[in-house]
Design an enzyme around this catalytic site. Structure first.
Site, PDB file in Angstrom:
ATOM      1  N   HIS A 165       0.864  -1.178   0.000  1.00 35.74           N
ATOM      2  CA  HIS A 165       0.000   0.000   0.000  1.00 35.74           C
ATOM      3  C   HIS A 165       0.904   1.233   0.000  1.00 35.74           C
ATOM      4  O   HIS A 165       1.533   1.551   1.013  1.00 35.74           O
ATOM      5  CB  HIS A 165      -0.911  -0.023   1.228  1.00 35.74           C
ATOM      6  CG  HIS A 165      -1.837  -1.198   1.241  1.00 35.74           C
ATOM      7  ND1 HIS A 165      -2.157  -1.901   2.375  1.00 35.74           N
ATOM      8  CD2 HIS A 165      -2.495  -1.812   0.215  1.00 35.74           C
ATOM      9  CE1 HIS A 165      -2.989  -2.890   2.057  1.00 35.74           C
ATOM     10  NE2 HIS A 165      -3.197  -2.858   0.755  1.00 35.74           N
ATOM     11  N   GLU A 168       1.435   4.011   2.620  1.00 35.22           N
ATOM     12  CA  GLU A 168       1.999   3.621   3.921  1.00 35.22           C
ATOM     13  C   GLU A 168       3.521   3.794   3.869  1.00 35.22           C
ATOM     14  O   GLU A 168       4.297   2.833   3.919  1.00 35.22           O
ATOM     15  CB  GLU A 168       1.560   2.195   4.253  1.00 35.22           C
ATOM     16  CG  GLU A 168       0.045   2.126   4.477  1.00 35.22           C
ATOM     17  CD  GLU A 168      -0.540   0.715   4.369  1.00 35.22           C
ATOM     18  OE1 GLU A 168      -1.781   0.596   4.318  1.00 35.22           O
ATOM     19  OE2 GLU A 168       0.231  -0.267   4.321  1.00 35.22           O
ATOM     20  N   HIS A 258       3.441  -2.830   6.802  1.00 38.40           N
ATOM     21  CA  HIS A 258       2.335  -1.910   6.472  1.00 38.40           C
ATOM     22  C   HIS A 258       2.219  -0.789   7.501  1.00 38.40           C
ATOM     23  O   HIS A 258       2.941  -0.748   8.499  1.00 38.40           O
ATOM     24  CB  HIS A 258       1.000  -2.682   6.471  1.00 38.40           C
ATOM     25  CG  HIS A 258       0.818  -3.588   5.318  1.00 38.40           C
ATOM     26  ND1 HIS A 258      -0.070  -3.331   4.302  1.00 38.40           N
ATOM     27  CD2 HIS A 258       1.416  -4.764   5.006  1.00 38.40           C
ATOM     28  CE1 HIS A 258      -0.020  -4.306   3.418  1.00 38.40           C
ATOM     29  NE2 HIS A 258       0.867  -5.192   3.817  1.00 38.40           N
ATOM     30  N   GLU A 334       2.023  -3.846  11.296  1.00 35.03           N
ATOM     31  CA  GLU A 334       1.329  -2.563  11.116  1.00 35.03           C
ATOM     32  C   GLU A 334       1.966  -1.516  12.025  1.00 35.03           C
ATOM     33  O   GLU A 334       2.197  -1.768  13.207  1.00 35.03           O
ATOM     34  CB  GLU A 334      -0.158  -2.703  11.475  1.00 35.03           C
ATOM     35  CG  GLU A 334      -0.924  -3.702  10.621  1.00 35.03           C
ATOM     36  CD  GLU A 334      -1.302  -3.169   9.237  1.00 35.03           C
ATOM     37  OE1 GLU A 334      -1.088  -1.956   8.986  1.00 35.03           O
ATOM     38  OE2 GLU A 334      -1.786  -3.971   8.406  1.00 35.03           O
TER      39      GLU A 334
HETATM   40 ZN   LIG Z   1      -1.425  -1.697   4.292  1.00 34.46          ZN
END
Ligand SMILES: [Zn+2]
Length: 373
Positions: A165, A168, A258, A334
């Site tokens: 992504h 990010e 991420h 994350e």
């Molecule tokens: Zn992500």
């Protein structure tokens, strides 16, 4: 005296609706190409030295993760190195940034940007160290190279990928710290790990989305972390190329890095939802989490995503696909866009430097479990 706002550069994103009144500058975030996703912004304001600005992002309420705007503060930099947080409020519809630039050129962004130019610097710096090689796995839809670093001579393979992504950007700051540690000839843990492991590292899974200033997709509008079961060269060549390389060099550990828009914590999501999740996979995950907490004060396991029910894991996500495909320890890391609520930094929030430190510390957690993988 006019204020000028522009985002026509590497990783830029904003549309100017009306910039005539500095106290009511009207802006919109551009959608990812061929997609409804948007939330990443990065733009320059010029000619506003000592002018109090009130920047209104009109379409913030329709962004991908509305919860991302709550208790959120915008990143601002004048020197493009140090990114400070500035007062920001969210009405439910509009995001309002209030700041008075001290200089005639100032940048605002959703998070400290990590441009494709800096990506090139990361690759060049890594290759200046002994024992590091680069493979270009193929090209993206916009014609960019998919860079994959190989580090270490061990029998076990560890894959680490980041930034599926593209908005990010914290994921590539993390990579910078991880690669710097791993290539440090003076670091005992790194030296030992390079003997045991062959690391395959993709610091940026989505170069096109990164350059275009996307939040979540590639040039075709594909969310790469929903493509791992059936990727195609037309829609998601990034995943085809990396998954094929993994098939040829199977991981014992796969880490996918991420950022999460809403949660102000660092945490890991596992592959517990895949059919046939093994006790060994669960034990390895538990050991890694314990070691990661010991290695980094910024990592925690109290707050995260709810566990996926057995058998309900989505096979289109990297962590689930690789855990099932290679029977390995696969994890999604994350990091926050906002701050680490357990150790807040009023001035900078969660920052590029803290991402890099967390990346560096990750090697200790990997070292703690590598012999059992
Ligand atoms: Zn992500």
């Amino acid at each position: 005296m006019t204020v000028s706002i522009n985002a026509a550069f590497d990783s830029g994103n904003i549309e100017v609706v009306d910039a005539t009144d500095p106290q009511n500058i009207r802006l919109r975030i551009r959608q990812d190409a061929h997609s409804d996703f948007y939330q990443w912004f990065h733009f320059r304001v010029a000619g506003a030295k000592n002018i109090p600005l009130r920047l209104v992002i009109e379409n913030a309420g329709g962004a991908a993760f509305k919860g991302g705007w709550e208790d959120y503060k915008t990143c601002m930099s004048e020197d493009r190195e140090d990114w400070l947080r500035v007062p920001t409020s969210f009405s439910g519809d509009e995001l309002v940034i209030e700041h008075t630039p001290a200089l005639d050129s100032v940048y605002y962004a959703y998070f400290a940007p990590y441009t494709m130019e800096r990506h090139r610097d990361l690759i060049a710096d890594a290759l200046s160290h002994d024992g590091v090689s680069l493979s270009v796995l193929g090209q993206t839809l916009d014609g960019r190279d998919m860079d994959c670093l190989s580090i270490g001579e061990g029998d076990k393979t560890v894959w680490v990928i980041a930034r599926q992504h593209p908005g990010e950007s914290m994921a590539e700051w993390w990579m910078e710290g991880f690669v710097a540690r791993l290539t440090d000839p003076e670091d005992d843990v790194a030296v030992e790990m390079r003997k045991k492991v062959r690391f395959r590292i993709v610091p940026n899974m989505n170069p096109d989305g990164s350059f275009r200033g996307h939040l979540r997709t590639n040039a075709a509008g594909a969310n790469l972390n929903r493509e791992w079961d059936t990727p195609t060269m037309d829609n998601s060549p990034e995943v085809v190329l990396v998954r094929d390389a993994m098939d040829a060099d199977k991981p014992v550990l796969c880490l996918d890095v991420h950022g999460d828009e809403a949660l102000p914590y660092n945490f890991i999501a596992g592959a517990e939802g895949i059919p046939g999740y093994t006790q060994k996979q669960a034990d390895n995950l538990a050991a890694f989490l314990t070691a990661y907490k010991a290695a980094s004060a910024d990592f925690q396991t109290e707050v995260g995503y709810p566990e996926t029910a057995p058998g309900k894991g989505n096979p289109s996500m990297c962590t689930n696909q690789t855990a099932a495909r290679y029977n390995c320890l696969a994890m999604t890391l994350e990091m926050p866009f906002k701050d680490n609520a357990n150790a807040p930094d009023e001035a900078r929030g969660w920052s590029g430097d803290r991402c890099a430190q967390l990346g560096s510390d990750t090697l200790d957690a990997m070292a703690a479990v590598i012999d059992q993988l």
